[in-house]
Design a protein around this motif. Structure first.
Motif, PDB file in Angstrom:
ATOM      1  N   ALA A  49      42.911 -21.435 -27.940  1.00 50.76           N
ATOM      2  CA  ALA A  49      41.448 -21.406 -28.103  1.00 50.76           C
ATOM      3  C   ALA A  49      40.758 -21.722 -26.786  1.00 50.76           C
ATOM      4  O   ALA A  49      39.808 -21.044 -26.377  1.00 50.76           O
ATOM      5  CB  ALA A  49      41.023 -22.395 -29.182  1.00 50.76           C
ATOM      6  N   LYS A  50      41.235 -22.735 -26.081  1.00 48.27           N
ATOM      7  CA  LYS A  50      40.620 -23.111 -24.803  1.00 48.27           C
ATOM      8  C   LYS A  50      40.802 -22.017 -23.768  1.00 48.27           C
ATOM      9  O   LYS A  50      39.866 -21.680 -23.031  1.00 48.27           O
ATOM     10  CB  LYS A  50      41.232 -24.427 -24.327  1.00 48.27           C
ATOM     11  N   ASP A  51      42.003 -21.452 -23.693  1.00 45.79           N
ATOM     12  CA  ASP A  51      42.273 -20.443 -22.667  1.00 45.79           C
ATOM     13  C   ASP A  51      41.500 -19.157 -22.917  1.00 45.79           C
ATOM     14  O   ASP A  51      41.204 -18.414 -21.974  1.00 45.79           O
ATOM     15  CB  ASP A  51      43.774 -20.155 -22.612  1.00 45.79           C
ATOM     16  N   LEU A  52      41.182 -18.859 -24.174  1.00 46.66           N
ATOM     17  CA  LEU A  52      40.419 -17.651 -24.485  1.00 46.66           C
ATOM     18  C   LEU A  52      38.928 -17.922 -24.572  1.00 46.66           C
ATOM     19  O   LEU A  52      38.141 -17.002 -24.852  1.00 46.66           O
ATOM     20  CB  LEU A  52      40.893 -17.047 -25.815  1.00 46.66           C
ATOM     21  N   GLY A  53      38.530 -19.174 -24.368  1.00 50.12           N
ATOM     22  CA  GLY A  53      37.112 -19.503 -24.400  1.00 50.12           C
ATOM     23  C   GLY A  53      36.524 -19.480 -25.796  1.00 50.12           C
ATOM     24  O   GLY A  53      35.370 -19.094 -25.992  1.00 50.12           O
ATOM     25  N   LEU A  54      37.332 -19.885 -26.776  1.00 50.74           N
ATOM     26  CA  LEU A  54      36.879 -19.881 -28.165  1.00 50.74           C
ATOM     27  C   LEU A  54      36.718 -21.301 -28.675  1.00 50.74           C
ATOM     28  O   LEU A  54      37.439 -22.214 -28.259  1.00 50.74           O
ATOM     29  CB  LEU A  54      37.883 -19.137 -29.062  1.00 50.74           C
ATOM     30  N   ARG A  55      35.767 -21.468 -29.578  1.00 53.97           N
ATOM     31  CA  ARG A  55      35.665 -22.730 -30.293  1.00 53.97           C
ATOM     32  C   ARG A  55      36.733 -22.770 -31.381  1.00 53.97           C
ATOM     33  O   ARG A  55      37.136 -21.714 -31.890  1.00 53.97           O
ATOM     34  CB  ARG A  55      34.277 -22.887 -30.927  1.00 53.97           C
ATOM     35  N   VAL A  56      37.137 -23.977 -31.732  1.00 58.42           N
ATOM     36  CA  VAL A  56      38.200 -24.110 -32.744  1.00 58.42           C
ATOM     37  C   VAL A  56      37.746 -23.505 -34.070  1.00 58.42           C
ATOM     38  O   VAL A  56      38.523 -22.885 -34.800  1.00 58.42           O
ATOM     39  CB  VAL A  56      38.587 -25.590 -32.915  1.00 58.42           C
ATOM     40  N   SER A  57      36.443 -23.626 -34.375  1.00 57.10           N
ATOM     41  CA  SER A  57      35.945 -23.101 -35.649  1.00 57.10           C
ATOM     42  C   SER A  57      36.037 -21.586 -35.707  1.00 57.10           C
ATOM     43  O   SER A  57      36.165 -20.991 -36.777  1.00 57.10           O
ATOM     44  CB  SER A  57      34.483 -23.526 -35.865  1.00 57.10           C
ATOM     45  N   GLU A  58      35.974 -20.912 -34.541  1.00 60.20           N
ATOM     46  CA  GLU A  58      36.039 -19.450 -34.530  1.00 60.20           C
ATOM     47  C   GLU A  58      37.420 -18.932 -34.920  1.00 60.20           C
ATOM     48  O   GLU A  58      37.562 -17.788 -35.336  1.00 60.20           O
ATOM     49  CB  GLU A  58      35.671 -18.925 -33.146  1.00 60.20           C
ATOM     50  N   ILE A  59      38.434 -19.764 -34.744  1.00 59.34           N
ATOM     51  CA  ILE A  59      39.794 -19.315 -35.079  1.00 59.34           C
ATOM     52  C   ILE A  59      39.883 -18.983 -36.565  1.00 59.34           C
ATOM     53  O   ILE A  59      40.464 -17.972 -36.960  1.00 59.34           O
ATOM     54  CB  ILE A  59      40.818 -20.392 -34.691  1.00 59.34           C
ATOM     55  N   PHE A  60      39.269 -19.820 -37.390  1.00 53.45           N
ATOM     56  CA  PHE A  60      39.314 -19.567 -38.830  1.00 53.45           C
ATOM     57  C   PHE A  60      38.269 -18.528 -39.234  1.00 53.45           C
ATOM     58  O   PHE A  60      38.551 -17.615 -40.002  1.00 53.45           O
ATOM     59  CB  PHE A  60      39.055 -20.871 -39.581  1.00 53.45           C
ATOM     60  N   ASP A  61      37.055 -18.662 -38.667  1.00 50.67           N
ATOM     61  CA  ASP A  61      35.984 -17.744 -39.059  1.00 50.67           C
ATOM     62  C   ASP A  61      36.298 -16.311 -38.688  1.00 50.67           C
ATOM     63  O   ASP A  61      36.027 -15.381 -39.440  1.00 50.67           O
ATOM     64  CB  ASP A  61      34.659 -18.174 -38.407  1.00 50.67           C
ATOM     65  N   ARG A  62      36.875 -16.106 -37.520  1.00 48.29           N
ATOM     66  CA  ARG A  62      37.139 -14.746 -37.059  1.00 48.29           C
ATOM     67  C   ARG A  62      38.565 -14.283 -37.364  1.00 48.29           C
ATOM     68  O   ARG A  62      39.027 -13.267 -36.876  1.00 48.29           O
ATOM     69  CB  ARG A  62      36.859 -14.638 -35.567  1.00 48.29           C
ATOM     70  N   LYS A  63      39.274 -15.081 -38.158  1.00 50.49           N
ATOM     71  CA  LYS A  63      40.605 -14.694 -38.641  1.00 50.49           C
ATOM     72  C   LYS A  63      41.547 -14.332 -37.487  1.00 50.49           C
ATOM     73  O   LYS A  63      42.099 -13.240 -37.422  1.00 50.49           O
ATOM     74  CB  LYS A  63      40.502 -13.537 -39.625  1.00 50.49           C
ATOM     75  N   LEU A  64      41.663 -15.259 -36.548  1.00 55.44           N
ATOM     76  CA  LEU A  64      42.534 -15.015 -35.396  1.00 55.44           C
ATOM     77  C   LEU A  64      43.983 -14.925 -35.861  1.00 55.44           C
ATOM     78  O   LEU A  64      44.446 -15.736 -36.655  1.00 55.44           O
ATOM     79  CB  LEU A  64      42.354 -16.138 -34.365  1.00 55.44           C
ATOM     80  N   ARG A  65      44.679 -13.921 -35.360  1.00 54.30           N
ATOM     81  CA  ARG A  65      46.095 -13.775 -35.661  1.00 54.30           C
ATOM     82  C   ARG A  65      46.809 -13.224 -34.438  1.00 54.30           C
ATOM     83  O   ARG A  65      46.197 -12.595 -33.573  1.00 54.30           O
ATOM     84  CB  ARG A  65      46.325 -12.861 -36.861  1.00 54.30           C
ATOM     85  N   VAL A  66      48.098 -13.498 -34.384  1.00 50.93           N
ATOM     86  CA  VAL A  66      48.914 -13.099 -33.241  1.00 50.93           C
ATOM     87  C   VAL A  66      49.901 -12.039 -33.722  1.00 50.93           C
ATOM     88  O   VAL A  66      50.607 -12.238 -34.710  1.00 50.93           O
ATOM     89  CB  VAL A  66      49.652 -14.306 -32.633  1.00 50.93           C
ATOM     90  N   ALA A  67      49.903 -10.899 -33.029  1.00 46.96           N
ATOM     91  CA  ALA A  67      50.827  -9.808 -33.355  1.00 46.96           C
ATOM     92  C   ALA A  67      51.808  -9.639 -32.211  1.00 46.96           C
ATOM     93  O   ALA A  67      51.413  -9.611 -31.050  1.00 46.96           O
ATOM     94  CB  ALA A  67      50.060  -8.510 -33.583  1.00 46.96           C
ATOM     95  N   SER A  68      53.089  -9.568 -32.559  1.00 48.93           N
ATOM     96  CA  SER A  68      54.136  -9.432 -31.553  1.00 48.93           C
ATOM     97  C   SER A  68      54.729  -8.041 -31.630  1.00 48.93           C
ATOM     98  O   SER A  68      54.881  -7.463 -32.711  1.00 48.93           O
ATOM     99  CB  SER A  68      55.238 -10.481 -31.785  1.00 48.93           C
ATOM    100  N   GLU A  69      55.034  -7.460 -30.473  1.00 48.26           N
ATOM    101  CA  GLU A  69      55.667  -6.153 -30.448  1.00 48.26           C
ATOM    102  C   GLU A  69      57.155  -6.243 -30.760  1.00 48.26           C
ATOM    103  O   GLU A  69      57.814  -5.229 -30.971  1.00 48.26           O
ATOM    104  CB  GLU A  69      55.453  -5.492 -29.084  1.00 48.26           C
ATOM    105  N   ALA A  70      57.687  -7.472 -30.727  1.00 49.17           N
ATOM    106  CA  ALA A  70      59.095  -7.653 -31.093  1.00 49.17           C
ATOM    107  C   ALA A  70      59.241  -7.575 -32.611  1.00 49.17           C
ATOM    108  O   ALA A  70      58.269  -7.558 -33.350  1.00 49.17           O
ATOM    109  CB  ALA A  70      59.599  -8.999 -30.567  1.00 49.17           C
ATOM    110  N   GLY A  71      60.449  -7.561 -33.061  1.00 50.91           N
ATOM    111  CA  GLY A  71      60.682  -7.421 -34.489  1.00 50.91           C
ATOM    112  C   GLY A  71      60.299  -8.657 -35.283  1.00 50.91           C
ATOM    113  O   GLY A  71      59.962  -8.567 -36.448  1.00 50.91           O
TER     114      GLY A  71
END
Length: 824
Positions: A49-71
């Motif tokens: 969140a800090k490195d992307l310049g996001l507030r912690v609350s935005e993680i839940f509100d904006r439905k942050l998710r991480v997608a990996s190209e690996a299996g």
């Protein structure tokens, strides 16, 4: 104790490396973290969140998710702290193999609005694998006559770790006859070789057992061992020698099976069987290479027996041995290095980073619909990918970075025209020939309330019989809406307006669901002939849209009124009229005229007269249409002085309505006969008759002018209505309603003791409207009198006009009223 200290040192170093690798940096706009492999589940990689310049609350509100190209999904995000955490064990060797760099690309997807961040996690190697040999025991046969300095290549150890943690050195147990030296190969590779330091003496020692140890560069150092058993042989003292120690060849990955790759050659200085050479793959050759390559033992030709794959392995190294048939047998060694040349044999692939979401039809241009990326396993130009979509769709591909694209809107959307799109995205590489693949992306367009309800007609004409049953259905209007769901649900209502000073809602009501209009009570044509209803159709959208339609309700006449006698005036007070007639009357003498009106209209108001009964039926006759009572023959002395006539008056309706009227005629001698004077007057025109003629002409001209003006006014109104509302009542309807005096009938009668002109409307739409002019030959001024349109409610007024128009010497009425002179 030593082991415990070593373990602590290892743990301290692991913690130090962990802290060091948690540092991150941004390269070309991408965030990179560095972590060691084998971290425990739940270990923190960095504050995302800090490195992307996001507030912690935005993680839940904006439905942050991480997608990996690996299996596997190796990482997850702590929604409460915004930290990127290890989700499961990461084995660098399983993930990247022997690659020097192991970088795991991740895509961080944010929704509302949709945005994509690319980041990389570099996996650093730790020394978690020991060196190992393909075989734990190697057997060598060396003739005792072998010269000193001869080298025998040994099997290299394999270590799954890379870099400093891979194999760094080898050691050999001490032996006076053998030593260990390293041979440098291309790519900074080194191969251990066993060196014969001094001639062997089979009689002194026939077998030498050596232990080869491989050491890696990790801390602590890990090792692997292989046992070497050297058997000392007699005789055959020349080793086969290859022309080249290293053969380098390049082979296209699409080469066909059975292709000849290279031919290796070795010579042996011995003669006979000691100089006959056989070729073979080295004993430590991996099974994978044995499944791809084949060697002819007699000729040294190497063939391809299975297809190559550049994407799996770009190079192959094969160790070849040449053995003679001497006793003891001698062998020589060489290496074949196969470089696989990439061929464009992999079609590009389109990957949806974020599935497309439904989009509103009023979405502005540039709205992100989906995120996608393209990749190709080939290299160079064969791996360069471009994306295209067909022209004509309201969407566009907007490149972002590193083969990532955003599908955005580029035009106006209309759900009513297209409720969804199937967008065919084509990925094409730059190979020769180029390869391509296609992916269909389905996009659903959601409805917006942008269409009002539309009636099937802008106006409706409804014809309703009078005296109907209250609560019966009048008509059903219908409207449709091009929108969908709630936006297309229609409710109907009647807009408030006045009909004869009363709200229209007291006359009718409408079913809000289906548009059916019902009457509130029975209608009376004689009181109300036509009225209008404004119906509104409104949808359930937000904001709601509506449209209006006009319903013209025409009341149709029913024969519910019987004829009513308005002349002679005595009929108003009773059904008996007394008349006098001279006995000298001839055939055709006008006794009286019975005039009746019917409050209905049309055929229902067409009146006929019939003599039902008479004292002497041979003396009198009644005109069927005018109601004139005349003598059929001359009056004789034998006729009774008192005659009684029963006249039946009927309309033309269905069912027929009728009334009975009695005329009592008194025959008198010496009664003055005005008809003779009238004939004399007509034979010799006088000044008074000229005035009457002038009045008659003026009245006819006035009626004509009035009809023409009425027609012109109606025509102008119809044209204005058609321009303002786009519709007008049919011409016939308009004429029927607006011009009640059409088909005017003008009738001049001069028979009998009175003169009269009748101007009658042909359709009786205005409650039996008529203009009647009555003239008396005995009036001093020959007055020309008009009776204005009347209904059954103004019979007295009409009677009073008729009374005032006739001379008292000739006619006897119950009352005298005002005298109307001129045109009203």
């Amino acid at each position: 104790m030593t082991k415990r200290m070593g373990h602590r040192d290892w743990r301290w170093q692991a913690v130090w490396w962990h802290l060091f690798f948690l540092l991150w940096s941004t390269i070309d706009g991408q965030t990179r973290y560095t972590i060691p492999e084998e971290l425990k589940q739940g270990s923190v990689v960095g504050n995302l969140a800090k490195d992307l310049g996001l507030r912690v609350s935005e993680i839940f509100d904006r439905k942050l998710r991480v997608a990996s190209e690996a299996g596997k999904q190796y990482f997850s995000v702590d929604a409460g702290k915004g930290e990127l955490m290890v989700n499961e064990r990461i084995d660098r060797e399983a993930l990247c193999g022997q690659s020097a760099s192991c970088v795991l690309p991740l895509q961080v997807v944010l929704e509302n609005p949709l945005h994509l961040h690319r980041m990389e996690v570099e996996i650093r190697d730790i020394n978690d694998n020991s060196p190992s040999f393909k075989t734990t025991e190697r057997a060598l046969k060396i003739a005792e006559s072998t010269a000193s300095g001869i080298r025998f290549p040994l099997e290299t150890a394999q270590d799954l770790d890379v870099g400093s943690n891979s194999v760094k050195s080898y050691t050999l147990t001490k032996d006076e006859c053998f030593s260990l030296k390293m041979k440098d190969l291309s790519g900074e590779r080194k191969v251990p070789e066993l060196v014969l330091e001094k001639p062997l003496d089979r009689e002194k020692q026939s077998v030498h057992e050596l232990l080869l140890t491989a050491l890696d560069g990790g801390n602590p150092v890990k090792t692997g061992t292989s046992k070497i058993i050297v058997t000392v042989l007699d005789n055959n003292d020349n080793v086969p020698v290859f022309k080249k120690a290293l053969y380098k060849i390049a082979v296209a990955e699409n080469s066909e099976s059975g292709s000849l790759l290279v031919k290796v050659e070795a010579t042996d200085a011995d003669e006979g069987v000691n100089g006959e050479v056989e070729y073979a793959f080295a004993e430590h050759t991996p099974q994978l290479l044995l499944s791809i390559f084949q060697i002819n033992s007699a000729t040294g030709e190497i063939f391809l027996i299975r297809g190559l794959d550049y994407e799996t392995s770009a190079t192959h190294e094969i160790d070849i041995t040449a053995k003679d048939k001497g006793i003891p047998e001698m062998e020589g060694h060489c290496r074949v290095q196969v470089e696989v040349v990439d061929v464009n044999d992999n079609a590009p692939e389109i990957v949806l980073t974020s599935k497309p979401s439904a989009i509103r039809e009023d979405a502005p241009s540039g709205t992100v619909v989906a995120l996608l990326s393209a990749r190709d396993h080939d290299s160079g130009d064969n791996g360069k990918v471009t994306l295209q979509q067909p022209k004509g769709s309201p969407f566009d591909l907007k490149p972002s970075f590193s083969n990532n694209y955003a599908l955005v809107t580029s035009g106006v959307l209309d759900r009513e025209s297209f409720s969804g799109y199937k967008i065919a995205i084509t990925a094409t590489d730059s190979g020769s020939p180029p390869l391509s693949s296609r992916k269909i992306i389905s996009v659903t367009i959601t409805d917006v309330n942008d269409n009002p309800p539309v009636f099937t007609q802008p106006s409706y004409n409804v014809y309703l019989k009078e005296n109907g049953v209250p609560g019966s259905i009048l008509y059903s209007v219908s409207a449709s809406d091009l929108d969908f769901g709630e936006n297309a649900k229609i409710s109907y209502s009647i807009l408030d307006s006045k009909v004869q000073g009363v709200s229209v809602s007291s006359y009718v009501y409408i079913n809000s669901d289906n548009g059916s209009i019902y009457s509130m009570h029975s209608f009376d044509y004689e009181k109300l002939k036509v009225f209008q209803i404004q119906v509104q159709a409104k949808d359930q959208g937000s904001p709601s849209l509506s449209s209006n339609a006009t319903v013209h309700v025409f009341i149709l006449d029913q024969n519910d009124n019987a004829p009513a006698v308005i002349y002679p005036s005595s009929a108003v007070l009773g059904s008996l009229s007394h008349q006098r007639m001279p006995r000298s009357a001839k055939a055709g003498h006008l006794v009286t005229k019975v005039t009746a009106v019917d409050a209905d209209s049309g055929h229902n108001a067409w009146i006929s007269y019939k003599l039902a009964e008479a004292t002497d039926a041979s003396l009198f006759t009644v005109n069927l249409y005018t109601g004139e009572v005349r003598t059929k023959r001359a009056v004789s002395e034998q006729d009774d002085s008192s005659q009684r006539l029963l006249i039946e008056i009927k309309d033309d309706g269905e069912p027929v309505q009728s009334a009975m009227f009695t005329v009592s005629v008194l025959l008198e001698d010496g009664l003055h006969e005005p008809i003779l004077d009238l004939r004399q007057t007509t034979a010799e025109p006088s000044k008074k008759n000229g005035r009457i003629t002038l009045y008659l002409i003026l009245s006819l001209a006035s009626v004509s002018v009035l009809s023409l003006v009425t027609f012109l006014i109606l025509a102008v109104k119809c044209i204005r209505n058609s321009r303002s509302s786009g519709s007008c009542m049919r011409r016939s309807d308009c004429d029927d309603y607006k011009n009640p005096n059409r088909n005017l009938q003008i009738q001049l009668n001069t028979d009998g003791p009175i003169k009269y002109v009748e101007v009658l409307g042909g359709d009786m739409l205005s409650q039996s409207q008529s203009f009647r002019s009555c003239m008396s030959p005995m009036s001093e001024y020959s007055d020309f009198t008009f009776v204005k349109p009347s209904s059954t409610t103004s019979l007295k007024e009409m009677i009073s006009v008729l009374d005032a128009s006739l001379p008292d010497s000739t006619w006897t009425f119950e009352s005298q009223q005002m005298h109307y002179t001129g045109l009203e």
